[in-house]
Write an enzyme that holds these catalytic residues in place. Sequence first.
Site, PDB file in Angstrom:
ATOM      1  N   SER A   1      -9.210  69.600 -51.535  1.00 17.43           N
ATOM      2  CA  SER A   1      -9.742  68.285 -51.890  1.00 17.43           C
ATOM      3  C   SER A   1     -11.270  68.362 -51.857  1.00 17.43           C
ATOM      4  O   SER A   1     -11.839  69.212 -51.148  1.00 17.43           O
ATOM      5  CB  SER A   1      -9.273  67.252 -50.850  1.00 17.43           C
TER       6      SER A   1
ATOM      7  N   TYR B   1      -8.149  64.368 -42.292  1.00 12.25           N
ATOM      8  CA  TYR B   1      -8.010  64.861 -43.667  1.00 12.25           C
ATOM      9  C   TYR B   1      -9.137  65.848 -44.009  1.00 12.25           C
ATOM     10  O   TYR B   1      -8.885  66.947 -44.510  1.00 12.25           O
ATOM     11  CB  TYR B   1      -7.995  63.681 -44.653  1.00 12.25           C
TER      12      TYR B   1
HETATM   13  N1  LIG Z   1      -4.082  62.127 -54.646  1.00 12.18           N
HETATM   14  C1  LIG Z   1      -5.323  62.399 -54.318  1.00 12.18           C
HETATM   15  O1  LIG Z   1      -6.226  61.553 -54.418  1.00 12.18           O
HETATM   16  C2  LIG Z   1      -5.701  63.771 -53.832  1.00 12.18           C
HETATM   17  C3  LIG Z   1      -7.056  64.130 -53.898  1.00 12.18           C
HETATM   18  C4  LIG Z   1      -7.414  65.397 -53.436  1.00 12.18           C
HETATM   19  C5  LIG Z   1      -6.456  66.252 -52.947  1.00 12.18           C
HETATM   20  N2  LIG Z   1      -5.149  65.870 -52.886  1.00 12.18           N
HETATM   21  C6  LIG Z   1      -4.186  66.829 -52.336  1.00 12.18           C
HETATM   22  O2  LIG Z   1      -3.241  67.149 -53.311  1.00 12.18           O
HETATM   23  C7  LIG Z   1      -1.987  67.514 -52.705  1.00 12.18           C
HETATM   24  C8  LIG Z   1      -0.892  66.678 -53.344  1.00 12.18           C
HETATM   25  O3  LIG Z   1      -1.157  65.303 -53.093  1.00 12.18           O
HETATM   26  P1  LIG Z   1      -0.503  64.126 -53.963  1.00 12.18           P
HETATM   27  O4  LIG Z   1      -1.575  63.167 -54.253  1.00 12.18           O
HETATM   28  O5  LIG Z   1       0.313  64.703 -55.046  1.00 12.18           O
HETATM   29  O6  LIG Z   1       0.410  63.469 -52.835  1.00 12.18           O
HETATM   30  P2  LIG Z   1       1.953  63.028 -52.857  1.00 12.18           P
HETATM   31  O7  LIG Z   1       2.290  62.426 -54.146  1.00 12.18           O
HETATM   32  O8  LIG Z   1       2.130  62.265 -51.607  1.00 12.18           O
HETATM   33  O9  LIG Z   1       2.702  64.439 -52.734  1.00 12.18           O
HETATM   34  C9  LIG Z   1       2.697  65.183 -51.554  1.00 12.18           C
HETATM   35  C10 LIG Z   1       3.904  66.078 -51.564  1.00 12.18           C
HETATM   36  O10 LIG Z   1       3.940  66.832 -50.340  1.00 12.18           O
HETATM   37  C11 LIG Z   1       5.289  66.892 -49.902  1.00 12.18           C
HETATM   38  N3  LIG Z   1       5.321  67.166 -48.480  1.00 12.18           N
HETATM   39  C12 LIG Z   1       4.783  66.439 -47.474  1.00 12.18           C
HETATM   40  N4  LIG Z   1       5.064  66.999 -46.294  1.00 12.18           N
HETATM   41  C13 LIG Z   1       5.793  68.116 -46.561  1.00 12.18           C
HETATM   42  C14 LIG Z   1       6.406  69.111 -45.763  1.00 12.18           C
HETATM   43  N5  LIG Z   1       6.332  69.095 -44.424  1.00 12.18           N
HETATM   44  N6  LIG Z   1       7.076  70.108 -46.371  1.00 12.18           N
HETATM   45  C15 LIG Z   1       7.169  70.148 -47.717  1.00 12.18           C
HETATM   46  N7  LIG Z   1       6.624  69.240 -48.532  1.00 12.18           N
HETATM   47  C16 LIG Z   1       5.947  68.229 -47.948  1.00 12.18           C
HETATM   48  C17 LIG Z   1       5.865  65.539 -50.288  1.00 12.18           C
HETATM   49  O11 LIG Z   1       7.270  65.545 -50.450  1.00 12.18           O
HETATM   50  P3  LIG Z   1       8.310  65.146 -49.273  1.00 12.18           P
HETATM   51  O12 LIG Z   1       7.746  63.953 -48.585  1.00 12.18           O
HETATM   52  O13 LIG Z   1       9.592  64.938 -49.992  1.00 12.18           O
HETATM   53  O14 LIG Z   1       8.384  66.370 -48.403  1.00 12.18           O
HETATM   54  C18 LIG Z   1       5.225  65.349 -51.655  1.00 12.18           C
HETATM   55  O15 LIG Z   1       6.000  65.993 -52.645  1.00 12.18           O
HETATM   56  C19 LIG Z   1      -2.165  67.253 -51.212  1.00 12.18           C
HETATM   57  O16 LIG Z   1      -2.487  68.458 -50.553  1.00 12.18           O
HETATM   58  C20 LIG Z   1      -3.365  66.310 -51.176  1.00 12.18           C
HETATM   59  O17 LIG Z   1      -4.051  66.388 -49.944  1.00 12.18           O
HETATM   60  C21 LIG Z   1      -4.751  64.657 -53.326  1.00 12.18           C
END
Ligand SMILES: NC(=O)c1ccc[n+]([C@@H]2O[C@H](COP(=O)([O-])OP(=O)(O)OC[C@H]3O[C@@H](n4cnc5c(N)ncnc54)[C@H](OP(=O)(O)O)[C@@H]3O)[C@@H](O)[C@H]2O)c1
Length: 259
Positions: free
Chosen positions: A145, A160
């Site tokens: 991120s 975070y």
């Molecule tokens: N959205 C943003 O603004 C943003 C910005 C910068 C970086 N990011 C990063 O991008 C990545 C994806 O984020 P996103 O926005 O796509 O979030 P999201 O829609 O909440 O997806 C997160 C995923 O992680 C899985 N997960 C959580 N805990 C887990 C575990 N213990 N084992 C396996 N899977 C797990 C969740 O599925 P389950 O709950 O079914 O396990 C879900 O599929 C993250 O690392 C986040 O920090 C996001």
Amino acid sequence: MELFSLAGKNAVVVGGAGGLGQAIAQGLAEAGAKVAIASRKEESLIRAAAEIKEACGKDVSWYTVDASNEESVQALVAATVKDMGQVDILVNSQGLNKKFPAQDFDMAVFQQMLSVNVAGVMMCCKHFGKQMMEHGYGKIINVSSVRGKIATRAPGNAAYCSTKGAVDMMTRQLASEFGPHGITVNAIAPTVTETPMMTAVIEQRGGDAYRKQQAEALPMRRMAVPRDCVGPAVFLASPASDFVTGNIIYPDGGLTAVG
Ligand SMILES: NC(=O)c1ccc[n+]([C@@H]2O[C@H](COP(=O)([O-])OP(=O)(O)OC[C@H]3O[C@@H](n4cnc5c(N)ncnc54)[C@H](OP(=O)(O)O)[C@@H]3O)[C@@H](O)[C@H]2O)c1
């Protein structure tokens, strides 16, 4: 174009039913890879696989995994290798983002975020990396991120930011250790993107007013969308990036350029 083709490659996207993971999984499949998605909730995986099929006609397989549990990660590696032959591309897109002011941070949540966002990424890199070493080729992409590089003015991000800073350094160290085995390790570091992780945060911070403010703060004058991570992911998964390792790519609309 062959340089960017993933034909003949097998990819696993952990967190592949999440907002960014699903977009990346679809992008890798569209570029020719055979793709598996993995996370904890079966219903999310089934939905994501169906949406990818609907969007681009590609079948993706799915596996349940708790990436914060080493035995579960080892079982995922064994199952995907058994079904796919070998795994060439790993994307770590799992993650949690919970916020408390630093002086009141719930340390159980802090530990949980370290466990999923840091140890969970490490365990996937460790076990898939070991498997990639056996065939002397691999592409690992960690979703970090902008918060691995710059803090926020608003309170809440102590855990975070700490976890994403750790992912950035893990990416560089693993690039050093895995490079001699033909494996590249890079990260993609997006900015605020409307996914299930961020919807509640965006609403809490003012909804459309917050979206407008986010867009205006970026040189590109719009908010990020999940598709913005797909080009960087395909690049880092493809032969086009064979000499790129230990790098962090910022699909952030210019945020980190202006600070
Ligand atoms: N959205 C943003 O603004 C943003 C910005 C910068 C970086 N990011 C990063 O991008 C990545 C994806 O984020 P996103 O926005 O796509 O979030 P999201 O829609 O909440 O997806 C997160 C995923 O992680 C899985 N997960 C959580 N805990 C887990 C575990 N213990 N084992 C396996 N899977 C797990 C969740 O599925 P389950 O709950 O079914 O396990 C879900 O599929 C993250 O690392 C986040 O920090 C996001």
